[in-house]
Design a protein around this motif. Structure first.
Motif, PDB file in Angstrom:
ATOM      1  N   ALA A 194     -40.194   9.116  22.665  1.00 31.30           N
ATOM      2  CA  ALA A 194     -38.809   8.751  23.005  1.00 31.30           C
ATOM      3  C   ALA A 194     -37.828   8.951  21.862  1.00 31.30           C
ATOM      4  O   ALA A 194     -36.766   8.332  21.840  1.00 31.30           O
ATOM      5  CB  ALA A 194     -38.743   7.311  23.507  1.00 31.30           C
ATOM      6  N   PHE A 195     -38.136   9.823  20.921  1.00 34.16           N
ATOM      7  CA  PHE A 195     -37.186  10.171  19.870  1.00 34.16           C
ATOM      8  C   PHE A 195     -36.264  11.288  20.363  1.00 34.16           C
ATOM      9  O   PHE A 195     -36.648  12.104  21.210  1.00 34.16           O
ATOM     10  CB  PHE A 195     -37.909  10.636  18.600  1.00 34.16           C
ATOM     11  N   GLU A 196     -35.044  11.310  19.824  1.00 29.83           N
ATOM     12  CA  GLU A 196     -34.083  12.374  20.121  1.00 29.83           C
ATOM     13  C   GLU A 196     -33.460  12.860  18.822  1.00 29.83           C
ATOM     14  O   GLU A 196     -33.106  12.050  17.949  1.00 29.83           O
ATOM     15  CB  GLU A 196     -32.981  11.877  21.065  1.00 29.83           C
ATOM     16  N   ILE A 197     -33.314  14.171  18.704  1.00 27.72           N
ATOM     17  CA  ILE A 197     -32.760  14.771  17.497  1.00 27.72           C
ATOM     18  C   ILE A 197     -31.749  15.839  17.900  1.00 27.72           C
ATOM     19  O   ILE A 197     -31.865  16.436  18.976  1.00 27.72           O
ATOM     20  CB  ILE A 197     -33.883  15.367  16.614  1.00 27.72           C
ATOM     21  N   SER A 198     -30.754  16.046  17.050  1.00 26.97           N
ATOM     22  CA  SER A 198     -29.781  17.103  17.319  1.00 26.97           C
ATOM     23  C   SER A 198     -29.299  17.698  15.998  1.00 26.97           C
ATOM     24  O   SER A 198     -29.378  17.062  14.939  1.00 26.97           O
ATOM     25  CB  SER A 198     -28.586  16.569  18.120  1.00 26.97           C
ATOM     26  N   GLY A 199     -28.811  18.917  16.077  1.00 31.32           N
ATOM     27  CA  GLY A 199     -28.226  19.574  14.914  1.00 31.32           C
ATOM     28  C   GLY A 199     -27.191  20.572  15.384  1.00 31.32           C
ATOM     29  O   GLY A 199     -27.383  21.238  16.413  1.00 31.32           O
ATOM     30  N   GLY A 200     -26.091  20.663  14.632  1.00 35.83           N
ATOM     31  CA  GLY A 200     -25.036  21.557  15.094  1.00 35.83           C
ATOM     32  C   GLY A 200     -24.020  21.915  14.037  1.00 35.83           C
ATOM     33  O   GLY A 200     -24.138  21.549  12.854  1.00 35.83           O
ATOM     34  N   TYR A 201     -23.013  22.628  14.496  1.00 32.36           N
ATOM     35  CA  TYR A 201     -21.977  23.176  13.620  1.00 32.36           C
ATOM     36  C   TYR A 201     -20.628  23.051  14.320  1.00 32.36           C
ATOM     37  O   TYR A 201     -20.526  23.184  15.552  1.00 32.36           O
ATOM     38  CB  TYR A 201     -22.268  24.642  13.310  1.00 32.36           C
ATOM     39  N   ARG A 202     -19.592  22.806  13.506  1.00 29.44           N
ATOM     40  CA  ARG A 202     -18.231  22.741  14.035  1.00 29.44           C
ATOM     41  C   ARG A 202     -17.277  23.422  13.065  1.00 29.44           C
ATOM     42  O   ARG A 202     -17.450  23.316  11.841  1.00 29.44           O
ATOM     43  CB  ARG A 202     -17.800  21.285  14.266  1.00 29.44           C
ATOM     44  N   ARG A 203     -16.295  24.098  13.616  1.00 33.31           N
ATOM     45  CA  ARG A 203     -15.283  24.797  12.815  1.00 33.31           C
ATOM     46  C   ARG A 203     -13.914  24.296  13.228  1.00 33.31           C
ATOM     47  O   ARG A 203     -13.562  24.291  14.414  1.00 33.31           O
ATOM     48  CB  ARG A 203     -15.393  26.302  13.056  1.00 33.31           C
ATOM     49  N   LEU A 204     -13.132  23.839  12.255  1.00 42.03           N
ATOM     50  CA  LEU A 204     -11.771  23.354  12.484  1.00 42.03           C
ATOM     51  C   LEU A 204     -10.804  24.292  11.777  1.00 42.03           C
ATOM     52  O   LEU A 204     -10.816  24.404  10.551  1.00 42.03           O
ATOM     53  CB  LEU A 204     -11.608  21.933  11.943  1.00 42.03           C
ATOM     54  N   SER A 217     -27.924  14.363  14.380  1.00 37.61           N
ATOM     55  CA  SER A 217     -28.195  12.988  14.791  1.00 37.61           C
ATOM     56  C   SER A 217     -29.690  12.786  14.965  1.00 37.61           C
ATOM     57  O   SER A 217     -30.453  13.734  15.193  1.00 37.61           O
ATOM     58  CB  SER A 217     -27.464  12.653  16.096  1.00 37.61           C
ATOM     59  N   PHE A 218     -30.082  11.528  14.881  1.00 39.57           N
ATOM     60  CA  PHE A 218     -31.486  11.158  15.062  1.00 39.57           C
ATOM     61  C   PHE A 218     -31.529   9.751  15.628  1.00 39.57           C
ATOM     62  O   PHE A 218     -30.809   8.854  15.169  1.00 39.57           O
ATOM     63  CB  PHE A 218     -32.240  11.205  13.735  1.00 39.57           C
ATOM     64  N   GLY A 219     -32.347   9.550  16.665  1.00 37.02           N
ATOM     65  CA  GLY A 219     -32.427   8.226  17.268  1.00 37.02           C
ATOM     66  C   GLY A 219     -33.648   8.082  18.132  1.00 37.02           C
ATOM     67  O   GLY A 219     -34.431   9.017  18.318  1.00 37.02           O
ATOM     68  N   ARG A 220     -33.798   6.877  18.671  1.00 39.29           N
ATOM     69  CA  ARG A 220     -34.950   6.599  19.521  1.00 39.29           C
ATOM     70  C   ARG A 220     -34.546   5.658  20.652  1.00 39.29           C
ATOM     71  O   ARG A 220     -33.783   4.713  20.449  1.00 39.29           O
ATOM     72  CB  ARG A 220     -36.080   5.956  18.714  1.00 39.29           C
ATOM     73  N   TYR A 221     -35.096   5.959  21.842  1.00 33.30           N
ATOM     74  CA  TYR A 221     -34.937   5.091  23.003  1.00 33.30           C
ATOM     75  C   TYR A 221     -36.074   4.074  23.015  1.00 33.30           C
ATOM     76  O   TYR A 221     -37.243   4.432  22.884  1.00 33.30           O
ATOM     77  CB  TYR A 221     -34.963   5.914  24.290  1.00 33.30           C
ATOM     78  N   MET A 222     -35.712   2.817  23.158  1.00 34.05           N
ATOM     79  CA  MET A 222     -36.686   1.735  23.197  1.00 34.05           C
ATOM     80  C   MET A 222     -36.363   0.829  24.380  1.00 34.05           C
ATOM     81  O   MET A 222     -35.519  -0.067  24.284  1.00 34.05           O
ATOM     82  CB  MET A 222     -36.657   0.945  21.880  1.00 34.05           C
ATOM     83  N   GLY A 223     -37.008   1.111  25.516  1.00 32.01           N
ATOM     84  CA  GLY A 223     -36.684   0.370  26.722  1.00 32.01           C
ATOM     85  C   GLY A 223     -35.264   0.680  27.152  1.00 32.01           C
ATOM     86  O   GLY A 223     -34.896   1.833  27.363  1.00 32.01           O
TER      87      GLY A 223
END
Length: 327
Positions: A194-204, A217-223
Protein backbone atom coordinates in the motif's frame (compact mmCIF):
# COMPACT_ATOMS: atom_id res chain seq x y z
CA UNK A 1 -66.61 -78.94 5.48
CA UNK A 2 -64.04 -77.01 3.51
CA UNK A 3 -64.14 -73.21 4.01
CA UNK A 4 -64.59 -71.21 0.83
CA UNK A 5 -62.58 -67.94 0.70
CA UNK A 6 -64.42 -64.98 -0.70
CA UNK A 7 -62.77 -63.55 -3.91
CA UNK A 8 -62.72 -59.76 -4.49
CA UNK A 9 -65.00 -58.52 -7.14
CA UNK A 10 -63.65 -56.61 -10.17
CA UNK A 11 -64.81 -53.18 -8.80
CA UNK A 12 -62.99 -53.59 -5.49
CA UNK A 13 -59.74 -54.52 -7.27
CA UNK A 14 -59.90 -51.48 -9.43
CA UNK A 15 -60.43 -49.30 -6.32
CA UNK A 16 -57.33 -50.65 -4.68
CA UNK A 17 -55.31 -49.98 -7.84
CA UNK A 18 -56.51 -46.39 -7.94
CA UNK A 19 -55.50 -45.90 -4.28
CA UNK A 20 -52.06 -47.29 -4.96
CA UNK A 21 -51.63 -45.05 -8.00
CA UNK A 22 -52.64 -41.98 -6.00
CA UNK A 23 -50.15 -42.85 -3.27
CA UNK A 24 -47.39 -43.30 -5.84
CA UNK A 25 -48.22 -39.95 -7.52
CA UNK A 26 -48.30 -38.11 -4.17
CA UNK A 27 -44.99 -39.63 -3.11
CA UNK A 28 -43.32 -38.83 -6.42
CA UNK A 29 -44.65 -35.26 -6.35
CA UNK A 30 -43.32 -34.75 -2.83
CA UNK A 31 -39.92 -36.10 -3.88
CA UNK A 32 -39.80 -33.77 -6.90
CA UNK A 33 -40.72 -30.79 -4.73
CA UNK A 34 -37.97 -31.62 -2.23
CA UNK A 35 -35.38 -31.99 -4.98
CA UNK A 36 -36.53 -28.77 -6.67
CA UNK A 37 -36.41 -26.84 -3.39
CA UNK A 38 -32.88 -28.10 -2.73
CA UNK A 39 -31.78 -27.14 -6.24
CA UNK A 40 -33.25 -23.62 -5.99
CA UNK A 41 -31.65 -23.11 -2.58
CA UNK A 42 -28.29 -24.23 -3.97
CA UNK A 43 -28.59 -21.91 -6.99
CA UNK A 44 -29.47 -18.92 -4.84
CA UNK A 45 -26.58 -19.68 -2.48
CA UNK A 46 -24.18 -20.00 -5.40
CA UNK A 47 -25.46 -16.75 -6.91
CA UNK A 48 -24.97 -14.99 -3.58
CA UNK A 49 -21.42 -16.28 -3.36
CA UNK A 50 -20.79 -15.27 -7.00
CA UNK A 51 -22.02 -11.72 -6.33
CA UNK A 52 -19.82 -11.40 -3.24
CA UNK A 53 -16.83 -12.55 -5.28
CA UNK A 54 -17.66 -10.10 -8.07
CA UNK A 55 -17.93 -7.17 -5.65
CA UNK A 56 -14.57 -8.11 -4.14
CA UNK A 57 -13.02 -8.50 -7.59
CA UNK A 58 -14.35 -5.14 -8.79
CA UNK A 59 -13.03 -3.45 -5.64
CA UNK A 60 -9.54 -4.87 -6.17
CA UNK A 61 -9.54 -3.85 -9.84
CA UNK A 62 -10.57 -0.32 -8.88
CA UNK A 63 -7.74 -0.13 -6.35
CA UNK A 64 -5.37 -1.17 -9.14
CA UNK A 65 -6.69 1.74 -11.25
CA UNK A 66 -8.30 -0.72 -13.71
CA UNK A 67 -11.65 0.99 -13.47
CA UNK A 68 -12.99 0.05 -16.89
CA UNK A 69 -12.52 -3.65 -16.14
CA UNK A 70 -14.01 -3.17 -12.65
CA UNK A 71 -17.10 -1.61 -14.24
CA UNK A 72 -17.55 -4.69 -16.45
CA UNK A 73 -17.37 -7.01 -13.44
CA UNK A 74 -19.82 -5.03 -11.31
CA UNK A 75 -22.24 -4.84 -14.25
CA UNK A 76 -22.47 -8.64 -14.21
CA UNK A 77 -23.05 -8.57 -10.45
CA UNK A 78 -25.87 -6.07 -10.96
CA UNK A 79 -27.64 -8.53 -13.28
CA UNK A 80 -27.62 -11.20 -10.56
CA UNK A 81 -28.41 -8.89 -7.62
CA UNK A 82 -29.91 -5.60 -8.89
CA UNK A 83 -31.36 -4.73 -5.46
CA UNK A 84 -28.21 -5.13 -3.36
CA UNK A 85 -27.22 -1.68 -1.99
CA UNK A 86 -23.46 -2.36 -2.12
CA UNK A 87 -23.65 -3.46 -5.76
CA UNK A 88 -25.73 -0.43 -6.68
CA UNK A 89 -23.37 2.03 -4.96
CA UNK A 90 -20.23 0.54 -6.51
CA UNK A 91 -21.87 0.45 -9.93
CA UNK A 92 -22.84 4.15 -9.73
CA UNK A 93 -19.35 5.11 -8.53
CA UNK A 94 -17.59 3.20 -11.32
CA UNK A 95 -19.99 4.60 -13.91
CA UNK A 96 -18.88 8.11 -12.90
CA UNK A 97 -15.19 7.21 -12.74
CA UNK A 98 -15.27 5.63 -16.20
CA UNK A 99 -17.78 7.78 -18.10
CA UNK A 100 -18.80 10.70 -15.85
CA UNK A 101 -18.49 14.49 -16.00
CA UNK A 102 -17.76 17.01 -13.23
CA UNK A 103 -18.23 20.77 -13.46
CA UNK A 104 -16.69 22.99 -10.75
CA UNK A 105 -16.60 26.67 -9.85
CA UNK A 106 -14.30 27.98 -7.15
CA UNK A 107 -12.77 30.97 -5.40
CA UNK A 108 -9.36 31.39 -3.77
CA UNK A 109 -7.67 34.09 -1.68
CA UNK A 110 -4.41 34.89 0.11
CA UNK A 111 -4.03 37.80 2.55
CA UNK A 112 -1.07 39.12 4.58
CA UNK A 113 -1.15 41.05 7.82
CA UNK A 114 0.94 43.91 6.39
CA UNK A 115 0.16 46.46 3.70
CA UNK A 116 0.55 44.17 0.71
CA UNK A 117 -2.60 43.72 -1.39
CA UNK A 118 -4.34 40.38 -1.27
CA UNK A 119 -4.74 37.77 -3.97
CA UNK A 120 -8.26 37.12 -5.30
CA UNK A 121 -8.86 34.37 -7.81
CA UNK A 122 -11.85 32.63 -9.36
CA UNK A 123 -11.91 29.59 -11.60
CA UNK A 124 -14.20 27.20 -13.45
CA UNK A 125 -13.35 23.71 -14.65
CA UNK A 126 -14.86 20.81 -16.54
CA UNK A 127 -13.65 17.23 -16.08
CA UNK A 128 -14.44 14.27 -18.32
CA UNK A 129 -13.68 10.72 -17.17
CA UNK A 130 -13.04 8.05 -19.81
CA UNK A 131 -11.96 4.38 -19.79
CA UNK A 132 -8.36 5.46 -20.57
CA UNK A 133 -8.18 8.29 -18.03
CA UNK A 134 -9.49 11.75 -17.21
CA UNK A 135 -9.32 15.05 -19.09
CA UNK A 136 -9.78 18.45 -17.45
CA UNK A 137 -9.92 22.02 -18.74
CA UNK A 138 -9.81 25.00 -16.38
CA UNK A 139 -10.09 28.74 -16.77
CA UNK A 140 -9.06 31.22 -14.05
CA UNK A 141 -8.92 34.97 -13.43
CA UNK A 142 -6.98 36.73 -10.70
CA UNK A 143 -7.00 40.29 -9.32
CA UNK A 144 -4.30 41.88 -7.21
CA UNK A 145 -3.31 45.50 -6.61
CA UNK A 146 -5.51 46.73 -9.43
CA UNK A 147 -4.06 44.27 -11.94
CA UNK A 148 -5.93 41.33 -13.45
CA UNK A 149 -4.80 38.29 -15.36
CA UNK A 150 -6.39 35.26 -17.00
CA UNK A 151 -5.17 31.78 -17.87
CA UNK A 152 -6.41 28.51 -19.31
CA UNK A 153 -5.09 25.06 -18.32
CA UNK A 154 -5.45 21.57 -19.71
CA UNK A 155 -4.77 18.44 -17.64
CA UNK A 156 -4.70 14.79 -18.77
CA UNK A 157 -4.50 11.74 -16.51
CA UNK A 158 -3.84 8.59 -18.58
CA UNK A 159 -4.26 5.52 -16.39
CA UNK A 160 -2.44 2.22 -16.35
CA UNK A 161 -2.37 -0.71 -13.95
CA UNK A 162 -1.48 0.46 -10.42
CA UNK A 163 -0.65 3.98 -11.52
CA UNK A 164 -1.26 6.97 -13.77
CA UNK A 165 0.41 9.97 -15.39
CA UNK A 166 -0.47 13.57 -14.57
CA UNK A 167 0.21 15.76 -17.60
CA UNK A 168 -0.66 19.43 -17.78
CA UNK A 169 -0.07 22.71 -19.52
CA UNK A 170 -1.23 26.27 -19.07
CA UNK A 171 -1.15 29.57 -20.94
CA UNK A 172 -1.77 33.17 -19.84
CA UNK A 173 -2.03 35.58 -22.82
CA UNK A 174 -1.18 38.70 -20.82
CA UNK A 175 1.04 37.16 -18.11
CA UNK A 176 0.75 40.20 -15.83
CA UNK A 177 0.60 37.91 -12.76
CA UNK A 178 0.47 34.28 -13.92
CA UNK A 179 3.34 32.55 -15.69
CA UNK A 180 3.13 33.01 -19.45
CA UNK A 181 3.11 29.22 -19.77
CA UNK A 182 3.44 26.13 -17.58
CA UNK A 183 4.28 22.51 -18.27
CA UNK A 184 3.81 19.60 -15.83
CA UNK A 185 4.50 15.87 -16.01
CA UNK A 186 4.39 13.47 -13.06
CA UNK A 187 4.24 9.68 -12.78
CA UNK A 188 2.33 8.07 -9.90
CA UNK A 189 2.82 4.39 -9.02
CA UNK A 190 1.31 2.16 -6.34
CA UNK A 191 3.82 -0.19 -4.73
CA UNK A 192 3.37 -3.37 -2.65
CA UNK A 193 2.23 -2.99 0.97
CA UNK A 194 0.00 0.00 0.00
CA UNK A 195 2.87 2.42 -0.63
CA UNK A 196 2.57 5.13 -3.30
CA UNK A 197 5.40 7.03 -4.95
CA UNK A 198 5.57 9.75 -7.59
CA UNK A 199 8.17 11.80 -9.42
CA UNK A 200 7.83 14.63 -11.87
CA UNK A 201 8.89 17.87 -13.45
CA UNK A 202 7.36 21.32 -13.81
CA UNK A 203 8.37 24.35 -15.86
CA UNK A 204 7.22 27.89 -15.01
CA UNK A 205 7.80 30.50 -17.71
CA UNK A 206 7.26 34.00 -16.31
CA UNK A 207 7.90 37.11 -18.37
CA UNK A 208 11.01 37.95 -16.31
CA UNK A 209 12.36 34.41 -15.67
CA UNK A 210 11.85 30.68 -16.23
CA UNK A 211 12.12 28.21 -13.37
CA UNK A 212 12.54 24.42 -13.43
CA UNK A 213 10.88 22.46 -10.63
CA UNK A 214 11.56 18.85 -9.62
CA UNK A 215 8.83 17.27 -7.51
CA UNK A 216 8.14 13.96 -5.87
CA UNK A 217 5.99 12.32 -3.23
CA UNK A 218 5.99 9.25 -1.04
CA UNK A 219 3.25 7.87 1.18
CA UNK A 220 1.34 4.89 2.43
CA UNK A 221 -2.31 3.92 2.76
CA UNK A 222 -3.18 2.44 6.14
CA UNK A 223 -6.82 1.44 6.32
CA UNK A 224 -8.85 4.62 5.94
CA UNK A 225 -5.74 6.82 6.35
CA UNK A 226 -3.04 8.08 4.02
CA UNK A 227 0.21 9.51 5.40
CA UNK A 228 2.68 11.06 3.00
CA UNK A 229 5.11 13.80 2.14
CA UNK A 230 5.85 15.86 -0.97
CA UNK A 231 9.03 17.70 -1.95
CA UNK A 232 9.36 20.58 -4.45
CA UNK A 233 12.83 21.71 -5.49
CA UNK A 234 12.93 25.02 -7.35
CA UNK A 235 16.20 25.40 -9.26
CA UNK A 236 18.26 28.35 -7.98
CA UNK A 237 15.75 29.13 -5.23
CA UNK A 238 15.37 26.27 -2.78
CA UNK A 239 13.12 23.51 -1.54
CA UNK A 240 9.78 23.11 0.19
CA UNK A 241 8.57 20.02 2.04
CA UNK A 242 4.94 19.24 2.85
CA UNK A 243 3.61 16.47 5.10
CA UNK A 244 -0.01 15.34 5.07
CA UNK A 245 -2.33 13.04 7.03
CA UNK A 246 -5.59 12.25 5.26
CA UNK A 247 -8.63 10.38 6.54
CA UNK A 248 -10.91 8.90 3.86
CA UNK A 249 -14.56 8.94 4.80
CA UNK A 250 -15.98 6.68 2.10
CA UNK A 251 -15.11 4.68 -1.01
CA UNK A 252 -16.13 7.54 -3.31
CA UNK A 253 -13.11 9.63 -2.27
CA UNK A 254 -14.50 11.91 0.44
CA UNK A 255 -11.81 12.93 2.91
CA UNK A 256 -10.52 15.39 5.49
CA UNK A 257 -6.80 16.24 5.76
CA UNK A 258 -4.33 18.21 7.81
CA UNK A 259 -0.96 19.26 6.46
CA UNK A 260 2.12 21.29 7.26
CA UNK A 261 4.77 22.85 5.04
CA UNK A 262 8.21 24.35 5.52
CA UNK A 263 11.00 25.49 3.22
CA UNK A 264 13.00 28.29 1.70
CA UNK A 265 10.30 28.93 -0.89
CA UNK A 266 6.47 28.62 -0.83
CA UNK A 267 5.13 25.22 -1.89
CA UNK A 268 2.63 26.97 -4.19
CA UNK A 269 4.05 29.60 -6.54
CA UNK A 270 1.33 32.00 -7.62
CA UNK A 271 3.48 34.75 -9.20
CA UNK A 272 7.12 35.57 -9.85
CA UNK A 273 7.34 37.73 -6.70
CA UNK A 274 6.86 34.58 -4.58
CA UNK A 275 10.51 33.67 -5.28
CA UNK A 276 11.58 36.65 -3.13
CA UNK A 277 10.50 34.67 -0.06
CA UNK A 278 13.45 33.16 1.84
CA UNK A 279 11.46 31.19 4.45
CA UNK A 280 7.92 29.82 4.51
CA UNK A 281 6.04 27.83 7.16
CA UNK A 282 2.36 26.97 7.20
CA UNK A 283 -0.26 24.57 8.54
CA UNK A 284 -3.63 23.88 7.01
CA UNK A 285 -6.57 21.58 6.40
CA UNK A 286 -8.66 20.61 3.42
CA UNK A 287 -11.67 18.42 2.73
CA UNK A 288 -13.79 16.95 -0.03
CA UNK A 289 -17.46 16.14 0.52
CA UNK A 290 -19.97 14.59 -1.88
CA UNK A 291 -23.66 15.14 -1.19
CA UNK A 292 -26.11 12.65 -2.65
CA UNK A 293 -23.51 11.30 -5.13
CA UNK A 294 -23.91 14.43 -7.30
CA UNK A 295 -22.97 17.63 -5.46
CA UNK A 296 -19.29 18.23 -4.66
CA UNK A 297 -17.83 20.58 -2.04
CA UNK A 298 -14.09 21.29 -1.76
CA UNK A 299 -12.64 23.31 1.13
CA UNK A 300 -9.10 24.40 1.96
CA UNK A 301 -7.56 26.81 4.45
CA UNK A 302 -4.13 27.54 5.92
CA UNK A 303 -2.20 29.89 8.19
CA UNK A 304 1.48 30.65 7.83
CA UNK A 305 4.45 32.96 8.09
CA UNK A 306 6.82 34.22 5.40
CA UNK A 307 10.21 35.91 5.58
CA UNK A 308 12.02 38.11 3.04
CA UNK A 309 15.58 39.41 2.74
CA UNK A 310 16.46 41.92 5.44
CA UNK A 311 14.50 40.03 8.12
CA UNK A 312 11.05 41.29 7.07
CA UNK A 313 8.27 38.90 8.07
CA UNK A 314 4.51 38.70 7.68
CA UNK A 315 1.78 36.28 8.64
CA UNK A 316 -0.65 35.12 5.99
CA UNK A 317 -3.86 33.18 5.59
CA UNK A 318 -5.29 31.39 2.57
CA UNK A 319 -8.64 29.90 1.79
CA UNK A 320 -10.51 28.34 -1.09
CA UNK A 321 -13.90 26.85 -1.80
CA UNK A 322 -15.17 24.89 -4.77
CA UNK A 323 -18.71 23.84 -5.62
CA UNK A 324 -19.44 21.31 -8.30
CA UNK A 325 -21.85 18.82 -9.77
CA UNK A 326 -21.29 15.35 -11.19
CA UNK A 327 -23.31 14.01 -14.06
Amino acid sequence: MEQVRTQPTGGAARGRVRVMIRRIVVGATALVLVLLSSTVTTVFAQNGEDVDAMVQRATVLRQQNRRARAAEVIEKAALLAPDRPDVRRLRELLEFEVNGWEAMAGADFKDWNDTRPGWREGDVSLRRNTPIGAFLIRGAQVERAGRTDEKVELEIYPAFRSGYLALGGGFAPNATLYPRSTLTAELYKTLPAAFEISGGYRRLNFTDQSVNVATGSFGRYMGDFFVGTRVHHFASYGTSVTGIVRRYLSDDGQYVSIYGSTGTVPELIRESADFDVTSNRSIGANALFIVGSRLVLRLNGSLGREEWPGGRTANFKTGSIGLGVRF
